[in-house]
Motif scaffolding. Structure first.
Motif, PDB file in Angstrom:
ATOM      1  N   THR A 125       2.287  22.099 -16.779  1.00 47.56           N
ATOM      2  CA  THR A 125       1.506  22.291 -15.562  1.00 47.56           C
ATOM      3  C   THR A 125       1.270  20.949 -14.887  1.00 47.56           C
ATOM      4  N   PHE A 126       1.275  20.959 -13.578  1.00 44.78           N
ATOM      5  CA  PHE A 126       1.056  19.743 -12.812  1.00 44.78           C
ATOM      6  C   PHE A 126      -0.431  19.475 -12.691  1.00 44.78           C
ATOM      7  N   ASN A 127      -0.833  18.250 -13.040  1.00 46.82           N
ATOM      8  CA  ASN A 127      -2.236  17.848 -12.948  1.00 46.82           C
ATOM      9  C   ASN A 127      -2.352  16.745 -11.907  1.00 46.82           C
ATOM     10  N   PRO A 128      -2.800  17.054 -10.692  1.00 42.69           N
ATOM     11  CA  PRO A 128      -2.861  16.044  -9.620  1.00 42.69           C
ATOM     12  C   PRO A 128      -3.843  14.924  -9.904  1.00 42.69           C
ATOM     13  N   GLU A 129      -4.820  15.143 -10.778  1.00 47.41           N
ATOM     14  CA  GLU A 129      -5.821  14.111 -11.057  1.00 47.41           C
ATOM     15  C   GLU A 129      -5.225  12.900 -11.767  1.00 47.41           C
ATOM     16  N   VAL A 130      -4.076  13.100 -12.417  1.00 45.94           N
ATOM     17  CA  VAL A 130      -3.424  11.979 -13.098  1.00 45.94           C
ATOM     18  C   VAL A 130      -3.032  10.896 -12.105  1.00 45.94           C
ATOM     19  N   TRP A 131      -2.708  11.304 -10.878  1.00 49.88           N
ATOM     20  CA  TRP A 131      -2.227  10.353  -9.870  1.00 49.88           C
ATOM     21  C   TRP A 131      -3.322   9.928  -8.904  1.00 49.88           C
ATOM     22  N   GLN A 132      -4.574  10.126  -9.285  1.00 46.46           N
ATOM     23  CA  GLN A 132      -5.701   9.754  -8.442  1.00 46.46           C
ATOM     24  C   GLN A 132      -6.547   8.687  -9.145  1.00 46.46           C
ATOM     25  N   ILE A 133      -7.165   7.810  -8.350  1.00 48.48           N
ATOM     26  CA  ILE A 133      -8.067   6.792  -8.887  1.00 48.48           C
ATOM     27  C   ILE A 133      -9.206   6.613  -7.900  1.00 48.48           C
ATOM     28  N   SER A 134     -10.407   6.465  -8.414  1.00 49.61           N
ATOM     29  CA  SER A 134     -11.570   6.294  -7.552  1.00 49.61           C
ATOM     30  C   SER A 134     -11.623   4.868  -7.010  1.00 49.61           C
ATOM     31  N   TYR A 135     -12.322   4.693  -5.909  1.00 46.22           N
ATOM     32  CA  TYR A 135     -12.471   3.356  -5.340  1.00 46.22           C
ATOM     33  C   TYR A 135     -13.220   2.431  -6.288  1.00 46.22           C
ATOM     34  N   THR A 136     -14.171   2.992  -7.028  1.00 41.65           N
ATOM     35  CA  THR A 136     -14.939   2.172  -7.976  1.00 41.65           C
ATOM     36  C   THR A 136     -14.041   1.627  -9.075  1.00 41.65           C
ATOM     37  N   GLU A 137     -13.225   2.502  -9.641  1.00 39.74           N
ATOM     38  CA  GLU A 137     -12.320   2.081 -10.709  1.00 39.74           C
ATOM     39  C   GLU A 137     -11.297   1.068 -10.187  1.00 39.74           C
ATOM     40  N   MET A 138     -10.812   1.289  -8.981  1.00 43.43           N
ATOM     41  CA  MET A 138      -9.845   0.356  -8.402  1.00 43.43           C
ATOM     42  C   MET A 138     -10.475  -1.013  -8.185  1.00 43.43           C
ATOM     43  N   THR A 139     -11.702  -1.034  -7.707  1.00 46.82           N
ATOM     44  CA  THR A 139     -12.406  -2.302  -7.480  1.00 46.82           C
ATOM     45  C   THR A 139     -12.618  -3.041  -8.782  1.00 46.82           C
ATOM     46  N   ILE A 140     -12.995  -2.310  -9.841  1.00 45.88           N
ATOM     47  CA  ILE A 140     -13.202  -2.933 -11.152  1.00 45.88           C
ATOM     48  C   ILE A 140     -11.928  -3.597 -11.646  1.00 45.88           C
ATOM     49  N   ARG A 141     -10.826  -2.918 -11.498  1.00 43.96           N
ATOM     50  CA  ARG A 141      -9.553  -3.462 -11.980  1.00 43.96           C
ATOM     51  C   ARG A 141      -9.149  -4.713 -11.207  1.00 43.96           C
ATOM     52  N   LEU A 142      -9.332  -4.687  -9.903  1.00 42.75           N
ATOM     53  CA  LEU A 142      -8.927  -5.842  -9.099  1.00 42.75           C
ATOM     54  C   LEU A 142      -9.831  -7.046  -9.351  1.00 42.75           C
ATOM     55  N   VAL A 143     -11.127  -6.804  -9.477  1.00 41.44           N
ATOM     56  CA  VAL A 143     -12.060  -7.901  -9.763  1.00 41.44           C
ATOM     57  C   VAL A 143     -11.789  -8.482 -11.147  1.00 41.44           C
ATOM     58  N   LEU A 144     -11.516  -7.612 -12.115  1.00 41.05           N
ATOM     59  CA  LEU A 144     -11.213  -8.085 -13.466  1.00 41.05           C
ATOM     60  C   LEU A 144      -9.934  -8.913 -13.475  1.00 41.05           C
ATOM     61  N   ALA A 145      -8.941  -8.500 -12.705  1.00 44.24           N
ATOM     62  CA  ALA A 145      -7.706  -9.281 -12.606  1.00 44.24           C
ATOM     63  C   ALA A 145      -7.992 -10.660 -12.033  1.00 44.24           C
ATOM     64  N   LEU A 146      -8.871 -10.717 -11.033  1.00 44.94           N
ATOM     65  CA  LEU A 146      -9.254 -12.001 -10.447  1.00 44.94           C
ATOM     66  C   LEU A 146      -9.927 -12.903 -11.478  1.00 44.94           C
ATOM     67  N   VAL A 147     -10.835 -12.339 -12.257  1.00 49.31           N
ATOM     68  CA  VAL A 147     -11.575 -13.131 -13.249  1.00 49.31           C
ATOM     69  C   VAL A 147     -10.654 -13.632 -14.362  1.00 49.31           C
ATOM     70  N   LEU A 148      -9.840 -12.740 -14.917  1.00 52.39           N
ATOM     71  CA  LEU A 148      -8.972 -13.119 -16.030  1.00 52.39           C
ATOM     72  C   LEU A 148      -7.913 -14.123 -15.580  1.00 52.39           C
ATOM     73  N   GLY A 149      -7.332 -13.902 -14.400  1.00 52.29           N
ATOM     74  CA  GLY A 149      -6.362 -14.863 -13.878  1.00 52.29           C
ATOM     75  C   GLY A 149      -7.000 -16.206 -13.593  1.00 52.29           C
ATOM     76  N   GLY A 150      -8.244 -16.175 -13.118  1.00 49.41           N
ATOM     77  CA  GLY A 150      -8.964 -17.414 -12.841  1.00 49.41           C
ATOM     78  C   GLY A 150      -9.267 -18.215 -14.084  1.00 49.41           C
ATOM     79  N   LEU A 151      -9.539 -17.539 -15.193  1.00 52.66           N
ATOM     80  CA  LEU A 151      -9.824 -18.244 -16.448  1.00 52.66           C
ATOM     81  C   LEU A 151      -8.617 -19.061 -16.906  1.00 52.66           C
ATOM     82  N   ILE A 152      -7.447 -18.464 -16.791  1.00 50.49           N
ATOM     83  CA  ILE A 152      -6.225 -19.179 -17.189  1.00 50.49           C
ATOM     84  C   ILE A 152      -5.902 -20.278 -16.181  1.00 50.49           C
ATOM     85  N   GLY A 153      -6.062 -19.977 -14.897  1.00 48.93           N
ATOM     86  CA  GLY A 153      -5.781 -20.971 -13.873  1.00 48.93           C
ATOM     87  C   GLY A 153      -6.719 -22.153 -13.910  1.00 48.93           C
TER      88      GLY A 153
END
Length: 243
Positions: free
Chosen positions: A4-32
């Protein structure tokens, strides 16, 4: 068994997306940050942009085409764009690698850019634990193991020395004698005029480029001081093998 096709698999909330992008900024900044403190060409902002960009690309690959997921002839592949990041980041890393004589610099920075891209992909895909542990290990490698690397780098015995000596002086003979006294073996010697366009100029200094091998690395700095004080030596530069 019917799938069965589950459309929710291909969806992401704005909150979750923001968390991921901010975390990428922080982790990349630590190495940089470590690269920035070390004065390397690719530093704080470069690593942040690479990590953040990788995270955006994998988010786009996973969730950017969700409106087409239900189409019968569409096959979604979340890794299709991420795979291009891994191979494509090489051009940026190659730009940080420099070779000057025997010296090769920028390899560690190129490697850190490559690994920070993978961390960005991991964060964008929601693989938080792997991204965090990976960042921790990279920071440990760059900060702490850098001290260990310096200890071993002292044992590197190959160097290049560039002398500028007055033409007609006995400086070259004295240099060779002084090197032998300090246990420095000459592997290659190239003599050229500083003004190569005018071979008839007898007043221009001579440039002597030597590839040498050290027997006693601890006395190398002392040897350089002695060589620079030889009459007729107008200046010298040195470089050793490094990554």
């Amino acid at each position: 068994m019917e799938l069965t096709f589950n459309p929710e698999v291909w969806q992401i909330s704005y909150t979750e997306m923001t968390i991921r992008l901010v975390l990428a900024l922080v982790l990349g900044g630590l190495i940089g940050l470590e690269r920035e403190l070390g004065g390397h060409s690719a530093g704080f902002r470069t690593h942040i942009l690479v990590c953040l960009g990788s995270s955006i690309i994998v988010l786009l690959s996973m969730y950017g085409f969700s409106e087409f997921a239900a189409e019968p002839n569409v096959r979604m592949d979340p890794a299709r764009l991420a795979a291009q990041v891994i191979s494509g980041i090489g051009f940026l890393g190659a730009g940080t690698i420099l070779r000057t004589g025997l010296t090769i610099s920028g390899l560690t920075t190129a490697a850190s850019l490559w690994v920070v891209a993978s961390i960005g992909l991991a964060v964008g895909a929601g693989f938080y634990y792997g991204a965090a542990i990976g960042t921790l290990l990279v920071v440990i490698s760059l900060f702490l193991l850098n001290k260990v690397e310096k200890v071993f780098s002292r044992a590197k015995k190959h160097h290049e020395i560039l002398f500028k000596i007055h033409r007609g002086s006995a400086g070259l003979n004295q240099i060779v004698v002084k090197m032998k006294s300090f246990g420095i073996q000459i592997d290659k010697l190239v003599i050229e005029s500083e003004d190569a366009s005018d071979s008839s100029n007898n007043t221009s200094p001579l440039l002597i480029r030597m590839h040498v091998k050290l027997k006693k690395t601890k006395r190398f700095e002392e040897a350089l001081m002695a060589l620079s004080s030889i009459e007729g030596v107008l200046g010298l530069e040195t470089a050793g093998d490094s990554l």
